[in-house]
Design an enzyme around this catalytic site. Structure first.
Site, PDB file in Angstrom:
ATOM      1  N   ASP A  10     -31.511 -14.072  -1.118  1.00  0.00           N
ATOM      2  CA  ASP A  10     -30.268 -14.352  -0.413  1.00  0.00           C
ATOM      3  C   ASP A  10     -29.238 -13.259  -0.710  1.00  0.00           C
ATOM      4  O   ASP A  10     -28.751 -13.151  -1.835  1.00  0.00           O
ATOM      5  CB  ASP A  10     -29.761 -15.722  -0.881  1.00  0.00           C
ATOM      6  CG  ASP A  10     -28.503 -16.177  -0.172  1.00  0.00           C
ATOM      7  OD1 ASP A  10     -27.846 -15.365   0.513  1.00  0.00           O
ATOM      8  OD2 ASP A  10     -28.153 -17.366  -0.333  1.00  0.00           O
ATOM      9  N   ILE A  11     -28.906 -12.478   0.277  1.00  0.00           N
ATOM     10  CA  ILE A  11     -27.965 -11.369   0.096  1.00  0.00           C
ATOM     11  C   ILE A  11     -26.585 -11.844  -0.361  1.00  0.00           C
ATOM     12  O   ILE A  11     -25.874 -11.118  -1.042  1.00  0.00           O
ATOM     13  CB  ILE A  11     -27.854 -10.514   1.384  1.00  0.00           C
ATOM     14  CG1 ILE A  11     -27.175  -9.166   1.074  1.00  0.00           C
ATOM     15  CG2 ILE A  11     -27.141 -11.279   2.488  1.00  0.00           C
ATOM     16  CD1 ILE A  11     -27.270  -8.164   2.197  1.00  0.00           C
ATOM     17  N   GLY A  32     -27.153 -16.173  11.814  1.00  0.00           N
ATOM     18  CA  GLY A  32     -27.978 -15.351  10.938  1.00  0.00           C
ATOM     19  C   GLY A  32     -27.262 -14.924   9.678  1.00  0.00           C
ATOM     20  O   GLY A  32     -26.465 -15.671   9.104  1.00  0.00           O
ATOM     21  N   VAL A  33     -27.527 -13.689   9.262  1.00  0.00           N
ATOM     22  CA  VAL A  33     -26.928 -13.168   8.029  1.00  0.00           C
ATOM     23  C   VAL A  33     -25.403 -13.082   8.145  1.00  0.00           C
ATOM     24  O   VAL A  33     -24.696 -13.307   7.168  1.00  0.00           O
ATOM     25  CB  VAL A  33     -27.568 -11.820   7.624  1.00  0.00           C
ATOM     26  CG1 VAL A  33     -27.132 -10.690   8.532  1.00  0.00           C
ATOM     27  CG2 VAL A  33     -27.265 -11.492   6.179  1.00  0.00           C
ATOM     28  N   ASP A  34     -24.909 -12.787   9.322  1.00  0.00           N
ATOM     29  CA  ASP A  34     -23.460 -12.707   9.553  1.00  0.00           C
ATOM     30  C   ASP A  34     -22.796 -14.048   9.231  1.00  0.00           C
ATOM     31  O   ASP A  34     -21.816 -14.114   8.478  1.00  0.00           O
ATOM     32  CB  ASP A  34     -23.208 -12.306  11.010  1.00  0.00           C
ATOM     33  CG  ASP A  34     -21.760 -11.992  11.340  1.00  0.00           C
ATOM     34  OD1 ASP A  34     -20.942 -11.804  10.416  1.00  0.00           O
ATOM     35  OD2 ASP A  34     -21.445 -11.928  12.537  1.00  0.00           O
ATOM     36  N   SER A 121     -30.271  -5.636  12.552  1.00  0.00           N
ATOM     37  CA  SER A 121     -30.786  -5.722  13.925  1.00  0.00           C
ATOM     38  C   SER A 121     -32.131  -6.429  14.064  1.00  0.00           C
ATOM     39  O   SER A 121     -32.670  -6.505  15.164  1.00  0.00           O
ATOM     40  CB  SER A 121     -30.876  -4.338  14.589  1.00  0.00           C
ATOM     41  OG  SER A 121     -29.603  -3.869  14.922  1.00  0.00           O
ATOM     42  N   GLY A 123     -32.927  -9.639  13.523  1.00  0.00           N
ATOM     43  CA  GLY A 123     -32.885 -11.042  13.933  1.00  0.00           C
ATOM     44  C   GLY A 123     -32.728 -11.150  15.434  1.00  0.00           C
ATOM     45  O   GLY A 123     -33.579 -10.717  16.211  1.00  0.00           O
ATOM     46  N   TYR A 125     -31.087  -9.483  17.425  1.00  0.00           N
ATOM     47  CA  TYR A 125     -31.021  -8.215  18.160  1.00  0.00           C
ATOM     48  C   TYR A 125     -32.406  -7.635  18.447  1.00  0.00           C
ATOM     49  O   TYR A 125     -32.533  -6.613  19.112  1.00  0.00           O
ATOM     50  CB  TYR A 125     -30.164  -7.201  17.411  1.00  0.00           C
ATOM     51  CG  TYR A 125     -28.667  -7.465  17.525  1.00  0.00           C
ATOM     52  CD1 TYR A 125     -28.151  -8.669  17.995  1.00  0.00           C
ATOM     53  CD2 TYR A 125     -27.754  -6.488  17.156  1.00  0.00           C
ATOM     54  CE1 TYR A 125     -26.782  -8.894  18.092  1.00  0.00           C
ATOM     55  CE2 TYR A 125     -26.384  -6.703  17.252  1.00  0.00           C
ATOM     56  CZ  TYR A 125     -25.908  -7.911  17.726  1.00  0.00           C
ATOM     57  OH  TYR A 125     -24.559  -8.123  17.822  1.00  0.00           O
TER      58      TYR A 125
END
Length: 172
Positions: A10-11, A32-34, A121, A123, A125
């Site tokens: 997990d970032i 997502g990550v965002d 990019s 995910g 994208y």
């Protein structure tokens, strides 16, 4: 040679100077990550993003990066970068490399000694994971980034294995 590490995890838990957010051009948080980074950082991160001046409704064009304080994250900064939508851009590899390069340059300008990246990019994208790993790792191996620790945080064993195999191939 830069110090590169591939981590399955997990970032938002990364203890680094800067965490990179795979953002959308408006920097408003999303999926997502965002979304995960915005949720973990708390409302301060969105407030920081809103301070960045929008030009024609865009705070960060594709291939560029912006830096903010990190809110509740363990890092000092969040570097927001916008990767390409794979099937929409003529040269997605060029824009993806630029997103990594711009993020690393901002980190160095702000005296960061370590940085954590997601798979930008890959995910929604639609960037193919192996191709993205090759572009990202090749970009990060540039001599200009040899003095920063670079960690790639990948979600899931499959993605981790692909990125690790690309790194291993480069190190041969």
């Amino acid at each position: 040679m830069p110090n590169l590490h591939i981590i399955e995890g997990d970032i938002t838990l990364a203890t680094v100077d800067a965490i990179v957010n795979a953002a959308d051009p408006m920097l408003l948080g999303g999926g997502g990550v965002d979304g995960a980074i915005h949720q973990a950082a708390g409302p301060t991160l969105l407030s920081e993003c809103l301070k960045i001046k929008a030009v024609r409704k865009i705070r960060c064009p594709v291939g560029e990066a912006r830096i903010t304080a990190a809110g509740n994250l363990a890092s000092r900064y969040v570097i927001h970068t916008v990767g390409p939508k794979y099937h929409r851009e003529e040269q997605p590899q060029k824009l993806l490399a630029a997103a990594y390069r711009q993020s690393l340059s901002l980190a160095l300008e702000n005296n960061c000694q370590s940085i954590a990246f997601p798979a930008i990019s890959c995910g929604a994208y639609g960037y193919p994971i192996r191709e993205a790993a090759e572009v990202a790792i090749q970009t990060c191996l540039a001599d200009e980034f040899k003095n920063i620790d670079i960690l790639f945080y990948l979600y899931g064993q499959k993605n981790y294995s692909i990125w690790q195999s690309v790194l291993d191939k480069k190190n041969r």
